[in-house]
Enzyme design. Structure first.
Site, mmCIF file in Angstrom:
data_model
loop_
_atom_site.group_PDB
_atom_site.id
_atom_site.type_symbol
_atom_site.label_atom_id
_atom_site.label_comp_id
_atom_site.label_asym_id
_atom_site.label_seq_id
_atom_site.Cartn_x
_atom_site.Cartn_y
_atom_site.Cartn_z
ATOM 1 N N TYR A 155 10.255 -51.339 -13.933
ATOM 2 C CA TYR A 155 9.213 -50.606 -14.649
ATOM 3 C C TYR A 155 8.826 -51.343 -15.939
ATOM 4 O O TYR A 155 7.646 -51.516 -16.241
ATOM 5 C CB TYR A 155 9.712 -49.201 -14.973
ATOM 6 C CG TYR A 155 8.743 -48.377 -15.794
ATOM 7 C CD1 TYR A 155 7.581 -47.859 -15.215
ATOM 8 C CD2 TYR A 155 8.988 -48.099 -17.137
ATOM 9 C CE1 TYR A 155 6.694 -47.091 -15.961
ATOM 10 C CE2 TYR A 155 8.111 -47.329 -17.881
ATOM 11 C CZ TYR A 155 6.965 -46.828 -17.298
ATOM 12 O OH TYR A 155 6.082 -46.079 -18.036
ATOM 13 N N LYS A 159 5.024 -52.792 -17.069
ATOM 14 C CA LYS A 159 4.309 -52.333 -18.264
ATOM 15 C C LYS A 159 4.139 -53.465 -19.273
ATOM 16 O O LYS A 159 3.139 -53.510 -20.008
ATOM 17 C CB LYS A 159 5.037 -51.137 -18.880
ATOM 18 C CG LYS A 159 4.951 -49.879 -18.025
ATOM 19 C CD LYS A 159 3.492 -49.486 -17.746
ATOM 20 C CE LYS A 159 3.380 -48.190 -16.989
ATOM 21 N NZ LYS A 159 1.971 -47.758 -16.783
#
Length: 245
Positions: A155, A159
């Site tokens: 993740y 990002k």
């Protein structure tokens, strides 16, 4: 803020930050195009906006599917004339696992949704923005992309990529009337909460609470406004002064 002459497309609009953002734009007069995979919550959003006399189109759409994205943009443009503001909010994040325990197919899914979904939507929106000489693109990143979170390497990586993409694309379109910015939320109130102003205690920042979904929506709408034409290529953290982890 006044958006009565603007159309905004929000991805991941069924719950959480995306839903609050769609509602905020509608209340400020914008025509709203809302995308999500959750058909039931999209219909709830549609009823809420229309009950307040707002204009909204909703589409069930997987942003990792480029053809589906292009079809939605074509329908939205036909109905509303243009997409002036793009909010790339759709993303996945709930899986926590150590790097060595994270399977390759999970990496692929995160990359396809969090990165390529943003790429597909931006590619669909940008040509007409360039043609008209106006556009606002706001990408929803995360403090995980700034600091990196353990057990969320996949993740955090996606990002971080969104933040870098934001900075790079802003340079390409800076002379075309288009701004590109990112917001990087810290801990946000549960997406399932119906109250857009809801907060709860949280020890991960110095303010001691979560950020509400509407606080995040307020920042997104500000970056889409005419008051921010000289702000671009930025990743703005909205995190209650987060404690680095």
């Amino acid at each position: 803020m006044e958006f009565s002459d603007r159309t905004v497309l929000v991805t991941g609009a069924a719950v959480g930050i995306g839903r609050a953002t769609a509602v905020k734009f509608a209340k400020e007069g914008a025509k709203v195009v809302a995308l999500d995979m959750n058909a039931n919550e999209l219909e709830n959003l549609k009823r809420e906006v229309e009950a307040a006399n707002g204009k909204i189109l909703v589409f069930v759409c997987d942003v990792s599917d480029e053809n589906a994205v292009n079809n939605v943009f074509a329908k939205a443009t036909s109905a509303f004339g243009s997409i002036d503001i793009l909010v790339n909010n759709a993303g996945i994040w709930r899986d926590r696992s150590y790097f060595l325990d994270t399977p390759t197919d999970m990496w692929t899914r995160y990359i396809n949704v969090n990165i390529m979904g943003t790429v597909h939507c931006t590619k669909a929106a940008l040509p007409s923005m360039i043609e008209r000489g106006f556009g606002r693109i706001i990408n929803v990143a995360s403090v995980a992309g700034v600091y990196g979170n353990a057990k969320m390497v996949h993740y955090s990586a996606t990002k971080g990529a969104i933040i870098s993409m934001t900075k790079a694309l802003a340079k390409e379109v800076a002379d075309k009337g288009i701004t590109v910015n990112a917001v990087s939320p810290g801990t946000v109130s549960p997406a399932e909460q119906a109250d857009y102003l809801y907060t709860q205690d949280n020890s991960m920042n110095y303010m001691g609470r979560t950020g509400s979904t509407m606080e995040n929506a307020d920042l997104i709408c500000f970056l889409a406004s005419d008051d921010t034409k000289y702000i671009s290529g930025q990743s703005i953290q909205i995190d209650g002064v987060r404690k680095k982890i």
